[in-house]
Design an enzyme around this catalytic site. Structure first.
Site, PDB file in Angstrom:
ATOM      1  CB  SER A 264      -0.941   0.006   1.204  1.00 29.32           C
ATOM      2  OG  SER A 264      -0.206  -0.167   2.399  1.00 29.32           O
TER       3      SER A 264
ATOM      4  CG  HIS B 250      -4.364  -1.006  -1.333  1.00 27.27           C
ATOM      5  ND1 HIS B 250      -4.828   0.285  -1.381  1.00 27.27           N
ATOM      6  CD2 HIS B 250      -3.946  -1.199  -0.059  1.00 27.27           C
ATOM      7  CE1 HIS B 250      -4.683   0.870  -0.209  1.00 27.27           C
ATOM      8  NE2 HIS B 250      -4.144  -0.016   0.618  1.00 27.27           N
TER       9      HIS B 250
ATOM     10  CE  LYS C  67      -7.386   0.074   1.692  1.00 33.01           C
ATOM     11  NZ  LYS C  67      -7.808   0.521   3.004  1.00 33.01           N
TER      12      LYS C  67
END
Ligand SMILES: Cc1ncc(COP(=O)(O)O)c(C=O)c1O
Length: 444
Positions: free
Chosen positions: A231, A259, A290
């Protein structure tokens, strides 16, 4: 000052600053000691744990100008163009900060689904899923996530952080070993700490280092913990190579696809799908905060594992279920991501365009190969000066300070989304060319 929301495990990054409500603080008369960072205030040296360590409050007050870049208040949705409060007033900005990767936070059918659930179920779930918080929507989401990922079952958590923490701490015991990449997210590290198991780290994405870590604790129950996309750096896990090592040691792998879920792979099933290794990873974890653009987390895998976790993952058992309105939005987001694969294509086209253009301006985006990009500046004072200049010019990127990243990697983190137009990206690049690039020249 502090990091963005994510932090590598080594560095105990905490977002320890508060920006107050709506007011912009002026530079303090006291000098901010830039040689200090949050890493210097971890040890509890006061006589009472309620009191912060000596010097923290003074340092924090002196750092108010730097702190003004954190906890910015948004006055609108997390879309490519939004409005934040900066310097005491509303400023329109190009948003390269939010994780709204596919633009689903404001997708009309997602919003409509949420509205419908609000009318039917009200605001909150009002109970732990085990006792009273589970609705038919939560059950449907479990089934849909399991089916989407080709797994037997899934558990839904009310936070991504809690899901990672609960899964790792629910499975590992004191005599076990968690083997984590040294760039792992704090939720994974904290899960291992909570389980009181032994923690082994390996060098980021390095199969030889993983092999050595596994070899050090032979004979113990071990779990290798990886992330689909890291990330802070925006690079993929080197899945084929790392899995080969884990397989050779007959060790199971847990992957955090926070992610990557919905945004990577031909069908959006994450980095594991993208690398064609789904069958080799028994437990897949992801967040709904996300690309799903909502809130919460999940873990999907064998039914017997999840039956066990439903009793031993404390953030699941002892915490209120997600609000049904959020679950309805997630269900619709899953449908939209299936119906509109062009969102994923656009995300990747935008990411490639932005990275190539930034690199052509001389901006170092590190190891990123995805829509998450560090814009490396490598100097704290320059980063904060530039951070304010970027906000003034209308570009919203996240400051990432030590200890979230090593000091020579201090950067801004930019997240490109499917919703950005070419004009948005060009405008952002123009602002970087006017502000960031001259700063780079000074550092030569
Ligand atoms: C890799 C990773 N795992 C887990 C989380 C926690 O997810 P959430 O923000 O949904 O709680 C994050 C948050 O940014 C993350 O980056």
């Amino acid at each position: 000052m502090g990091p963005a929301g994510d932090a590598p495990m080594e560095l105990n990054g905490q977002n320890g600053h508060s920006n107050g409500a709506g007011k912009t603080r002026r530079r303090s008369s006291k000098q901010f000691d830039a040689s200090l960072s949050l890493a210097d205030f971890v040890v509890g040296e006061s006589s009472d744990p309620i009191l912060p360590p000596a010097g923290f409050t003074e340092w924090h007050a002196a750092a108010s100008w730097e702190a003004d870049l954190y906890e910015p208040q948004l006055l609108a949705s997390a879309e490519p163009h939004t409005t934040i409060i900066y310097d005491g007033r509303a400023r329109p900005v190009i948003n390269l900060c939010s994780y709204n990767y596919l633009g689903l936070a404001t997708h009309p059918t997602v919003v409509a689904a949420a509205r419908g659930a609000l009318d039917k179920y009200g605001v909150g779930a009002c109970g732990s899923p085990v006792l009273s918080g589970m609705t038919d929507l939560h059950r449907e989401l479990e089934r849909r996530i399991a089916h989407f990922l080709g797994r037997e079952d899934a558990i839904i958590f009310n936070s991504g952080f809690g899901g990672a923490l609960g899964t790792i701490s629910g499975l590992l015991r004191k005599t076990d070993v968690a083997i984590l990449d040294n760039r792992s997210h704090l939720s994974l590290r904290d899960g291992a700490v909570l389980s009181r198991c032994r923690l082994e780290r390996f060098e980021h994405n390095d199969p030889a280092s993983l092999d050595a870590a596994l070899g050090r604790r032979k004979g113990k129950r071990q779990l290798v913990v990886l992330e689909g996309i890291y990330s802070m750096d925006g690079d993929f896990a080197a899945l084929p190579d790392l899995l080969e090592v884990a397989d050779a040691h007959r060790t199971s792998v847990f992957i955090d696809e926070a992610h990557s879920m919905l945004a990577c792979g031909a069908h959006g099933r994450g980095a594991a799908e993208q690398f064609g290794v789904e069958a080799r990873i028994p437990l897949i974890y992801g967040t709904f905060s996300k690309a799903f653009a909502a809130l919460g987390g999940f873990v999907a895998g064998p039914a017997e594992t999840l039956d066990y976790l439903r009793f031993y993952a404390h953030p699941y058992v002892y915490s209120c279920a997600l609000p049904p309105v959020i679950v309805a939005a997630i269900l619709e987001a899953l449908d939209v991501a299936g119906r509109e694969p062009q969102l994923r294509s656009r995300l990747w086209e935008n990411a490639t365009y932005f990275r190539e253009q930034a690199n052509s301006l001389g901006i170092d985006t590190g190891a990123s190969t995805t829509y998450i990009m560090p814009l490396i500046i490598g100097d704290r004072a320059r980063m904060y000066r530039l951070g304010h200049e970027l906000r003034r010019r209308g570009l919203f990127v996240a400051p990432v300070d030590y200890p979230a990243v090593p000091e020579d990697r201090i950067c801004f983190r930019a997240c490109v989304t499917a919703g950005h137009t070419r004009a948005d990206l060009d405008e952002a690049l123009n602002i970087l060319q006017d502000t960031f690039v001259p700063e780079l020249a000074h550092s030569l």
